[in-house]
Design a protein around this motif. Structure first.
Motif, PDB file in Angstrom:
ATOM      1  N   CYS A 165     -10.495  45.289 -83.877  1.00 51.88           N
ATOM      2  CA  CYS A 165     -10.630  46.648 -83.363  1.00 51.88           C
ATOM      3  C   CYS A 165     -10.239  47.652 -84.444  1.00 51.88           C
ATOM      4  O   CYS A 165     -10.965  48.618 -84.697  1.00 51.88           O
ATOM      5  N   ALA A 166      -9.132  47.419 -85.112  1.00 49.54           N
ATOM      6  CA  ALA A 166      -8.704  48.306 -86.198  1.00 49.54           C
ATOM      7  C   ALA A 166      -9.701  48.266 -87.351  1.00 49.54           C
ATOM      8  O   ALA A 166     -10.015  49.305 -87.946  1.00 49.54           O
ATOM      9  N   ALA A 167     -10.232  47.082 -87.662  1.00 47.48           N
ATOM     10  CA  ALA A 167     -11.227  46.959 -88.729  1.00 47.48           C
ATOM     11  C   ALA A 167     -12.501  47.719 -88.369  1.00 47.48           C
ATOM     12  O   ALA A 167     -13.108  48.369 -89.232  1.00 47.48           O
ATOM     13  N   LEU A 168     -12.897  47.669 -87.107  1.00 45.63           N
ATOM     14  CA  LEU A 168     -14.068  48.421 -86.664  1.00 45.63           C
ATOM     15  C   LEU A 168     -13.807  49.922 -86.765  1.00 45.63           C
ATOM     16  O   LEU A 168     -14.661  50.676 -87.241  1.00 45.63           O
ATOM     17  N   ALA A 169     -12.633  50.354 -86.355  1.00 42.98           N
ATOM     18  CA  ALA A 169     -12.278  51.773 -86.480  1.00 42.98           C
ATOM     19  C   ALA A 169     -12.287  52.203 -87.949  1.00 42.98           C
ATOM     20  O   ALA A 169     -12.781  53.292 -88.273  1.00 42.98           O
ATOM     21  N   ASP A 170     -11.785  51.361 -88.840  1.00 43.91           N
ATOM     22  CA  ASP A 170     -11.815  51.672 -90.272  1.00 43.91           C
ATOM     23  C   ASP A 170     -13.255  51.778 -90.775  1.00 43.91           C
ATOM     24  O   ASP A 170     -13.578  52.665 -91.575  1.00 43.91           O
ATOM     25  N   SER A 171     -14.120  50.892 -90.307  1.00 39.00           N
ATOM     26  CA  SER A 171     -15.535  50.940 -90.692  1.00 39.00           C
ATOM     27  C   SER A 171     -16.187  52.222 -90.199  1.00 39.00           C
ATOM     28  O   SER A 171     -17.000  52.832 -90.904  1.00 39.00           O
ATOM     29  N   ILE A 172     -15.836  52.636 -88.997  1.00 39.71           N
ATOM     30  CA  ILE A 172     -16.367  53.880 -88.434  1.00 39.71           C
ATOM     31  C   ILE A 172     -15.914  55.062 -89.290  1.00 39.71           C
ATOM     32  O   ILE A 172     -16.699  55.961 -89.591  1.00 39.71           O
ATOM     33  N   ALA A 173     -14.658  55.053 -89.700  1.00 40.39           N
ATOM     34  CA  ALA A 173     -14.146  56.137 -90.553  1.00 40.39           C
ATOM     35  C   ALA A 173     -14.896  56.187 -91.887  1.00 40.39           C
ATOM     36  O   ALA A 173     -15.221  57.276 -92.376  1.00 40.39           O
ATOM     37  N   VAL A 233     -17.798  59.565 -93.367  1.00 37.75           N
ATOM     38  CA  VAL A 233     -17.753  60.410 -94.564  1.00 37.75           C
ATOM     39  C   VAL A 233     -19.073  60.414 -95.337  1.00 37.75           C
ATOM     40  O   VAL A 233     -19.217  61.143 -96.307  1.00 37.75           O
ATOM     41  N   ARG A 234     -20.038  59.638 -94.898  1.00 37.74           N
ATOM     42  CA  ARG A 234     -21.312  59.535 -95.625  1.00 37.74           C
ATOM     43  C   ARG A 234     -22.292  60.666 -95.326  1.00 37.74           C
ATOM     44  O   ARG A 234     -23.286  60.801 -96.018  1.00 37.74           O
ATOM     45  N   GLY A 235     -22.041  61.438 -94.295  1.00 35.50           N
ATOM     46  CA  GLY A 235     -22.898  62.581 -94.002  1.00 35.50           C
ATOM     47  C   GLY A 235     -24.214  62.250 -93.335  1.00 35.50           C
ATOM     48  O   GLY A 235     -25.179  63.004 -93.447  1.00 35.50           O
ATOM     49  N   TYR A 236     -24.279  61.145 -92.638  1.00 38.16           N
ATOM     50  CA  TYR A 236     -25.498  60.761 -91.925  1.00 38.16           C
ATOM     51  C   TYR A 236     -25.735  61.663 -90.720  1.00 38.16           C
ATOM     52  O   TYR A 236     -24.784  62.233 -90.165  1.00 38.16           O
ATOM     53  N   SER A 237     -26.967  61.718 -90.269  1.00 42.62           N
ATOM     54  CA  SER A 237     -27.251  62.350 -88.980  1.00 42.62           C
ATOM     55  C   SER A 237     -26.539  61.519 -87.913  1.00 42.62           C
ATOM     56  O   SER A 237     -26.166  60.359 -88.153  1.00 42.62           O
ATOM     57  N   ASN A 238     -26.367  62.093 -86.739  1.00 46.09           N
ATOM     58  CA  ASN A 238     -25.679  61.353 -85.675  1.00 46.09           C
ATOM     59  C   ASN A 238     -26.412  60.063 -85.307  1.00 46.09           C
ATOM     60  O   ASN A 238     -25.790  59.024 -85.109  1.00 46.09           O
ATOM     61  N   ARG A 239     -27.731  60.117 -85.230  1.00 40.39           N
ATOM     62  CA  ARG A 239     -28.497  58.915 -84.886  1.00 40.39           C
ATOM     63  C   ARG A 239     -28.335  57.852 -85.976  1.00 40.39           C
ATOM     64  O   ARG A 239     -28.128  56.682 -85.694  1.00 40.39           O
ATOM     65  N   ARG A 240     -28.448  58.271 -87.221  1.00 41.88           N
ATOM     66  CA  ARG A 240     -28.301  57.313 -88.329  1.00 41.88           C
ATOM     67  C   ARG A 240     -26.890  56.728 -88.354  1.00 41.88           C
ATOM     68  O   ARG A 240     -26.706  55.543 -88.606  1.00 41.88           O
ATOM     69  N   PHE A 241     -25.887  57.545 -88.096  1.00 45.74           N
ATOM     70  CA  PHE A 241     -24.507  57.069 -88.013  1.00 45.74           C
ATOM     71  C   PHE A 241     -24.404  55.931 -86.993  1.00 45.74           C
ATOM     72  O   PHE A 241     -23.808  54.890 -87.267  1.00 45.74           O
ATOM     73  N   LEU A 242     -25.012  56.113 -85.830  1.00 46.42           N
ATOM     74  CA  LEU A 242     -24.945  55.100 -84.775  1.00 46.42           C
ATOM     75  C   LEU A 242     -25.709  53.832 -85.156  1.00 46.42           C
ATOM     76  O   LEU A 242     -25.247  52.723 -84.877  1.00 46.42           O
ATOM     77  N   THR A 243     -26.870  53.985 -85.782  1.00 42.79           N
ATOM     78  CA  THR A 243     -27.623  52.792 -86.166  1.00 42.79           C
ATOM     79  C   THR A 243     -26.947  52.066 -87.341  1.00 42.79           C
ATOM     80  O   THR A 243     -26.980  50.839 -87.403  1.00 42.79           O
ATOM     81  N   GLU A 244     -26.314  52.820 -88.228  1.00 42.13           N
ATOM     82  CA  GLU A 244     -25.546  52.180 -89.305  1.00 42.13           C
ATOM     83  C   GLU A 244     -24.362  51.399 -88.729  1.00 42.13           C
ATOM     84  O   GLU A 244     -24.027  50.328 -89.222  1.00 42.13           O
ATOM     85  N   LEU A 245     -23.750  51.931 -87.698  1.00 42.63           N
ATOM     86  CA  LEU A 245     -22.663  51.219 -87.026  1.00 42.63           C
ATOM     87  C   LEU A 245     -23.166  49.877 -86.503  1.00 42.63           C
ATOM     88  O   LEU A 245     -22.458  48.874 -86.549  1.00 42.63           O
TER      89      LEU A 245
END
Length: 140
Positions: free
Chosen positions: A4-12, A16-28
């Protein structure tokens, strides 16, 4: 491993990459082994890949397996593509993750996370904190 902490770190790191919201979610979703592009559906159908094995999730969303990070990230990626209503239907009817189960509650949190990011209600910069506060055991 505290997945869970590793996932939160990945989200952080994604935030910082500046993706659109949709791209942020698909990158996740890539954290769950769900690729970008047209083949995402095959990855999602087979359950993705468990890149962040481990525990660390709050008891209410912990199914006692090492795959909850994959479950959350994969559900977020699917929701970003098909919307919350259909994603919810798939999790309940196809996966049989009913709302009274840990997986059902985690799916609902993933759907809510995707909705909040897409709508701008939750800023990407605040997404890792949201994850830690709502889903990680250490924060509970």
């Amino acid at each position: 491993m505290d997945a869970c902490a590793a996932l939160a770190d990945s989200i952080a790191r994604l935030a910082v990459r500046g993706y659109s919201n949709r791209r942020f979610l698909t990158e996740l979703g890539r954290i769950a082994g769900v690729r970008r592009g047209p083949l995402w559906v095959f990855d999602a159908a087979r359950g993705g890949r468990n890149h962040l094995r481990g525990r660390g999730f709050h008891r209410a969303v912990d199914d006692q397996t090492d795959g909850q990070a994959r479950h959350f990230a994969g559900t977020v990626a699917v929701t970003a593509r098909i919307g919350g209503r259909l994603a919810r239907w798939l999790t309940v009817i196809v996966l049989r993750d009913t709302p009274d189960t840990a997986d059902g509650r985690l799916s609902e949190q993933a759907i809510e996370f995707a909705r909040a990011i897409r709508s701008g209600e939750l800023a990407q910069a605040d997404a890792a904190g949201w994850m830690r506060r709502r889903l990680c055991h250490a924060a509970a």
